[in-house]
Write a protein that holds these residues in place. Structure first.
Motif, mmCIF file in Angstrom:
data_model
loop_
_atom_site.group_PDB
_atom_site.id
_atom_site.type_symbol
_atom_site.label_atom_id
_atom_site.label_comp_id
_atom_site.label_asym_id
_atom_site.label_seq_id
_atom_site.Cartn_x
_atom_site.Cartn_y
_atom_site.Cartn_z
ATOM 1 N N MET A 161 -34.743 57.197 -22.559
ATOM 2 C CA MET A 161 -35.057 55.904 -23.149
ATOM 3 C C MET A 161 -36.103 56.092 -24.243
ATOM 4 S SD MET A 161 -33.183 53.953 -21.201
ATOM 5 C CE MET A 161 -33.747 52.424 -21.936
ATOM 6 N N LEU A 162 -36.023 55.273 -25.281
ATOM 7 C CA LEU A 162 -37.050 55.178 -26.303
ATOM 8 C C LEU A 162 -37.529 53.738 -26.374
ATOM 9 C CD1 LEU A 162 -35.606 57.178 -29.368
ATOM 10 C CD2 LEU A 162 -37.437 57.901 -27.820
ATOM 11 N N VAL A 163 -38.779 53.545 -26.694
ATOM 12 C CA VAL A 163 -39.288 52.193 -26.919
ATOM 13 C C VAL A 163 -40.143 52.207 -28.176
ATOM 14 C CG1 VAL A 163 -41.368 52.460 -25.480
ATOM 15 C CG2 VAL A 163 -40.381 50.179 -25.848
ATOM 16 N N THR A 164 -39.990 51.169 -29.002
ATOM 17 C CA THR A 164 -40.733 51.071 -30.247
ATOM 18 C C THR A 164 -42.017 50.266 -30.048
ATOM 19 O OG1 THR A 164 -39.809 48.957 -31.010
ATOM 20 C CG2 THR A 164 -38.499 50.956 -31.430
ATOM 21 N N LEU A 165 -42.835 50.281 -31.076
ATOM 22 C CA LEU A 165 -43.947 49.334 -31.139
ATOM 23 C C LEU A 165 -43.381 47.919 -31.329
ATOM 24 C CD1 LEU A 165 -46.476 51.281 -33.402
ATOM 25 C CD2 LEU A 165 -46.541 51.019 -30.913
ATOM 26 N N PRO A 166 -44.163 46.887 -31.014
ATOM 27 C CA PRO A 166 -43.645 45.515 -31.137
ATOM 28 C C PRO A 166 -43.172 45.194 -32.555
ATOM 29 C CG PRO A 166 -45.658 45.522 -29.860
ATOM 30 C CD PRO A 166 -45.514 46.905 -30.419
ATOM 31 N N MET A 167 -42.079 44.428 -32.618
ATOM 32 C CA MET A 167 -41.496 43.979 -33.880
ATOM 33 C C MET A 167 -41.293 42.477 -33.822
ATOM 34 S SD MET A 167 -38.585 46.973 -34.375
ATOM 35 C CE MET A 167 -38.284 46.534 -36.098
ATOM 36 N N PRO A 168 -41.229 41.797 -34.979
ATOM 37 C CA PRO A 168 -40.904 40.369 -34.967
ATOM 38 C C PRO A 168 -39.576 40.131 -34.252
ATOM 39 C CG PRO A 168 -41.668 41.041 -37.139
ATOM 40 C CD PRO A 168 -41.487 42.297 -36.339
ATOM 41 N N ARG A 169 -39.463 39.010 -33.560
ATOM 42 C CA ARG A 169 -38.272 38.728 -32.760
ATOM 43 C C ARG A 169 -37.019 38.687 -33.626
ATOM 44 N NH1 ARG A 169 -37.397 39.364 -27.350
ATOM 45 N NH2 ARG A 169 -35.444 38.334 -26.803
ATOM 46 N N PHE A 170 -35.986 39.464 -33.242
ATOM 47 C CA PHE A 170 -34.731 39.457 -33.976
ATOM 48 C C PHE A 170 -33.509 39.531 -33.064
ATOM 49 C CE2 PHE A 170 -35.617 43.935 -33.369
ATOM 50 C CZ PHE A 170 -34.376 44.506 -33.143
ATOM 51 N N LEU A 171 -33.706 39.678 -31.747
ATOM 52 C CA LEU A 171 -32.567 39.945 -30.867
ATOM 53 C C LEU A 171 -32.782 39.305 -29.508
ATOM 54 C CD1 LEU A 171 -29.906 41.570 -30.475
ATOM 55 C CD2 LEU A 171 -31.324 43.462 -29.650
ATOM 56 N N ASP A 172 -31.756 38.567 -29.042
ATOM 57 C CA ASP A 172 -31.800 38.008 -27.687
ATOM 58 C C ASP A 172 -30.863 38.736 -26.719
ATOM 59 O OD1 ASP A 172 -33.793 36.078 -28.099
ATOM 60 O OD2 ASP A 172 -32.347 34.683 -28.966
ATOM 61 N N PRO A 173 -29.550 38.827 -27.002
ATOM 62 C CA PRO A 173 -28.688 39.532 -26.051
ATOM 63 C C PRO A 173 -28.909 41.024 -26.067
ATOM 64 C CG PRO A 173 -27.432 38.917 -27.978
ATOM 65 C CD PRO A 173 -28.784 38.280 -28.137
#
Length: 375
Positions: free
Chosen positions: A226-238
């Motif tokens: 798994m990879l996880v990024t730093l927080p980003m502006p909301r762009f995805l729900d599903p």
């Protein structure tokens, strides 16, 4: 050396072991759960958290749909919403070959009377996921699916089971199990424990318990990355899944983006060691950028890999042993998280009633003694 007894001994405090403890406790039976590390240390606490009925093998669909009903009211079961959000899951078609694969999938679902998966057009998909690349041709969506926080979920099940009377002993390794009269004796490096009922939820180490019962299985330890990024502006729900290429992609409530899809790290289960395959991670990152071009600006925060069990047919083992009073639930092949709540209920049924209403025949442990069977 410590000794003790219980009505049921559960080996493994992953989500399925903790879920079994919850369902047994809710029915008045306090289990003893033995764990060599701590609850959720490996697969249960570090997976993608998908609550997914989409794309499952036919043999799993009845269990997955029953589990999803429990997820809808998970707070009633464990006093915690487990970070569960229902935004759907979608499997995207990048080209016409993917479209054909997904259309055949829908035909199969319809032939078996399942309607929880449906086609979503390219226009509707882009309206739902605006940052998706315009080349995507559509996909299949399960609107009732979602995602949750895996470690929070496992912890919630553990805490609820303990509150209802289950006992947890962590940091003890099971060395051997044997039948002594009407009891199972479980030998650990911290003492022996006895019970008339034994549940094997030992994850990537479950085949060793099964072998001691004379029920060998071709289990393979795997380590999905798994990879996880730093927080980003909301762009995805599903949650977005790939079709011809492996991908599991979602944005969490805190804005971080979780990237999975089953690419595997190197693993040594005896040492409980994993090492990330950065070339495979880079391949996954390229796919993400092709589907979501704005992700080229994302900053990866960290990567990790847990250890879990895969079976040759990618179906779990769920059901009774050939020995009275023993039961198995393992080998979830990187897609067991969603099933956790219902697997615990099934195990409680088997222990207390000797049967369950859900169809688990295709998941029996002895299926590996002959040709592989699919549901």
């Amino acid at each position: 050396m410590a000794t003790g007894s219980a009505a049921v001994v559960i080996i493994g405090a992953g989500l399925h072991g903790c879920s079994a403890a919850v369902h047994l406790a809710r029915r008045g039976v306090a289990a003893l759960v033995l764990e060599k590390n701590y609850a959720g240390r490996h697969a249960s606490g570090v997976n993608a958290g998908g609550v997914r009925t989409l794309g499952r093998d036919l043999a799993e669909i009845p269990l997955a749909l029953a589990a999803r009903e429990l997820w809808y009211r998970i707070g009633e079961l464990v006093d915690d919403d487990c970070g569960y959000e229902q935004h759907g899951q979608v499997r995207v078609a990048e080209h016409e070959d993917d479209v054909a694969v997904l259309r055949r999938r829908l035909d199969t679902m319809a032939a078996h009377g399942y309607v929880h998966e449906e086609w979503i057009s390219a226009d509707e998909l882009r309206a739902l996921v605006p940052r998706l690349a315009p080349s995507v041709r559509g996909g299949i969506i399960a609107r009732g699916d979602g995602a949750a926080d895996p470690y929070r979920t496992t912890s919630a099940f553990r805490c609820k089971a303990a509150a209802l009377g289950a006992r947890f002993i962590e940091g003890v390794r099971v060395d051997r199990v044997e039948r002594t009269g009407a009891q199972w004796r479980v030998h650990t490096d911290g003492g022996d424990y006895t019970a008339p009922h034994l549940i094997n939820c030992a994850g990537a180490w479950a085949d060793r318990i099964a072998a001691q019962l004379g029920e060998p299985v071709p289990l393979q330890p795997i380590s999905p990355m798994m990879l996880v990024t730093l927080p980003m502006p909301r762009f995805l729900d599903p949650v977005v899944l790939g079709t011809g290429r492996p991908l599991s992609f979602k944005q969490r409530a805190n804005g971080t983006v979780l990237i999975g899809g089953g690419r595997r790290a190197w693993v040594d289960r005896d040492a409980e060691w994993t090492e990330l395959d950065f070339a495979a991670l880079a391949e996954g990152a390229r796919m993400v950028c092709e589907l979501f071009p704005h992700m080229r600006d994302a900053v990866v925060n960290r990567g990790w890999a847990g250890i879990e069990a895969a079976m040759p047919d990618e179906l779990p083992v769920i059901g009774p042993s050939r020995h009275a009073g023993a039961f198995h639930a393992f080998g979830f092949s990187a897609h067991g998280f969603e099933l956790g709540p219902i697997v615990g209920a099934i195990l409680a049924d088997l222990v207390l009633e000797g049967r369950t209403a859900l169809p688990i025949g295709p998941l029996r442990i002895d299926r590996f003694q002959g040709p592989l069977e699919r549901g």
